[in-house]
Design a protein around this motif. Sequence first.
Motif, PDB file in Angstrom:
ATOM      1  N   UNK A  55       0.828  -1.208   0.000  1.00 31.04           N
ATOM      2  CA  UNK A  55       0.000   0.000   0.000  1.00 31.04           C
ATOM      3  C   UNK A  55       0.857   1.249   0.000  1.00 31.04           C
ATOM      4  N   UNK A  56       1.867   1.286   0.862  1.00 28.84           N
ATOM      5  CA  UNK A  56       2.715   2.472   0.990  1.00 28.84           C
ATOM      6  C   UNK A  56       3.438   2.783  -0.317  1.00 28.84           C
ATOM      7  N   UNK A  57       4.052   1.780  -0.911  1.00 30.95           N
ATOM      8  CA  UNK A  57       4.848   2.008  -2.131  1.00 30.95           C
ATOM      9  C   UNK A  57       3.959   2.276  -3.332  1.00 30.95           C
ATOM     10  N   UNK A  58       2.875   1.523  -3.462  1.00 35.68           N
ATOM     11  CA  UNK A  58       1.984   1.737  -4.605  1.00 35.68           C
ATOM     12  C   UNK A  58       1.386   3.140  -4.574  1.00 35.68           C
ATOM     13  N   UNK A  59       0.916   3.566  -3.403  1.00 36.46           N
ATOM     14  CA  UNK A  59       0.295   4.888  -3.301  1.00 36.46           C
ATOM     15  C   UNK A  59       1.325   6.001  -3.473  1.00 36.46           C
ATOM     16  N   UNK A  60       2.437   5.900  -2.749  1.00 37.44           N
ATOM     17  CA  UNK A  60       3.432   6.963  -2.792  1.00 37.44           C
ATOM     18  C   UNK A  60       4.072   7.130  -4.159  1.00 37.44           C
ATOM     19  N   UNK A 109       2.566   9.848   0.626  1.00 34.84           N
ATOM     20  CA  UNK A 109       3.240   8.785   1.363  1.00 34.84           C
ATOM     21  C   UNK A 109       2.767   8.751   2.818  1.00 34.84           C
ATOM     22  N   UNK A 110       2.643   9.927   3.423  1.00 33.16           N
ATOM     23  CA  UNK A 110       2.246   9.991   4.824  1.00 33.16           C
ATOM     24  C   UNK A 110       0.850   9.454   5.064  1.00 33.16           C
ATOM     25  N   UNK A 124       0.399  10.658  14.048  1.00 25.85           N
ATOM     26  CA  UNK A 124       1.688  11.288  14.324  1.00 25.85           C
ATOM     27  C   UNK A 124       2.808  10.683  13.511  1.00 25.85           C
ATOM     28  N   UNK A 125       2.823   9.365  13.386  1.00 23.79           N
ATOM     29  CA  UNK A 125       3.858   8.686  12.613  1.00 23.79           C
ATOM     30  C   UNK A 125       3.754   9.068  11.139  1.00 23.79           C
ATOM     31  N   UNK A 126       2.538   9.072  10.611  1.00 24.26           N
ATOM     32  CA  UNK A 126       2.346   9.421   9.215  1.00 24.26           C
ATOM     33  C   UNK A 126       2.728  10.863   8.907  1.00 24.26           C
ATOM     34  N   UNK A 127       2.368  11.778   9.803  1.00 28.35           N
ATOM     35  CA  UNK A 127       2.734  13.182   9.593  1.00 28.35           C
ATOM     36  C   UNK A 127       4.239  13.378   9.647  1.00 28.35           C
TER      37      UNK A 127
END
Length: 316
Positions: A40-45, A64-65, A194-197
């Motif tokens: 999910x992270x790589x495909x979206x970002x 990405x965030x 918080x982690x995503x931001x």
Amino acid sequence: MTTPSSVADQGAKPATTATATAGGYSLAGRLAAEGLGTFLLVLAGLGIALFNGASSNFPVGIGFGLALVAGIIAFGHMSGGHFNPAVTLGAAIVGRIKWIDALWYAITQVVSAALASVVLFSVLKVLPAITAGNGQLTTATLFNSLANGYDTHSPNGVVLAGAFLIEAVVTAVFVAVFLAATSPRVNNVLAPVGIGLAFAVLLTVALPLTNGSLNPARSTAVVFFADGWATEQLWLFWVAPLVGAAIAAVTFRVFTPAAPVAAVVPDAGVDDEDEDEDDDEVAVVAAVAPAAALPQPVPAANDAQDFFDKPETGRG
């Protein structure tokens, strides 16, 4: 006769089982969660950067965030929500995950990131602009724009030392935020946000300098379809993030109070007839004293997962 020692031994068995199963999920289940989250992270970002890029006002770092926030909310309770070999290294150093499990996490993250890259490559291969041979537009040139690099391959010509420094520092800060936000001492349901931001902001800092890695799996996923220089420079985007993660984890471990250890006292509750065989037994204080009167230890393994597995009543 049941002695305090036997009570303590009986009470220890469920805790051992819980630790071994990591909150009820097998290693295969946790790896599946890590794979889905990384995908999910790589495909979206990378998809946002690839298909929107300069023609969009939507910042790549924010994309990405937000993907990271969604991934942690969806899969964090299963695997801890790493989705990044650097985060997994930090978790292993502070004792939240076994080293052998950390190795499997990293392998899964790289493979899942590569699969996301394959999906993007497949979409590009059917785009009319590419299939028609429009100018110099090829899949390789497009993936070059996603690859991390330094010197002439940096968006602003940053030299090797500068690229190493920025990647190590921003990754260290990100791993420190992750470890602190998912600590069992923190009762904060906003940890995924918080982690995503933090990831979005730090990635935005690095994007103009190295194209922004902070994640060796993301960097590796791109090189399969980019030109050869991306593979040659890939080493830096493994070494720098891992060094930064190690520094953050060691610092976190040094300055975080250790979990209290239960004291032991001689077992005085043994009958005379059993004295010979039980002379060396000890009883854990927790087995003979009220639980509320004792300091409660913090689990040493899978702290991030324990955070996501907290019961609703414990979140206030």
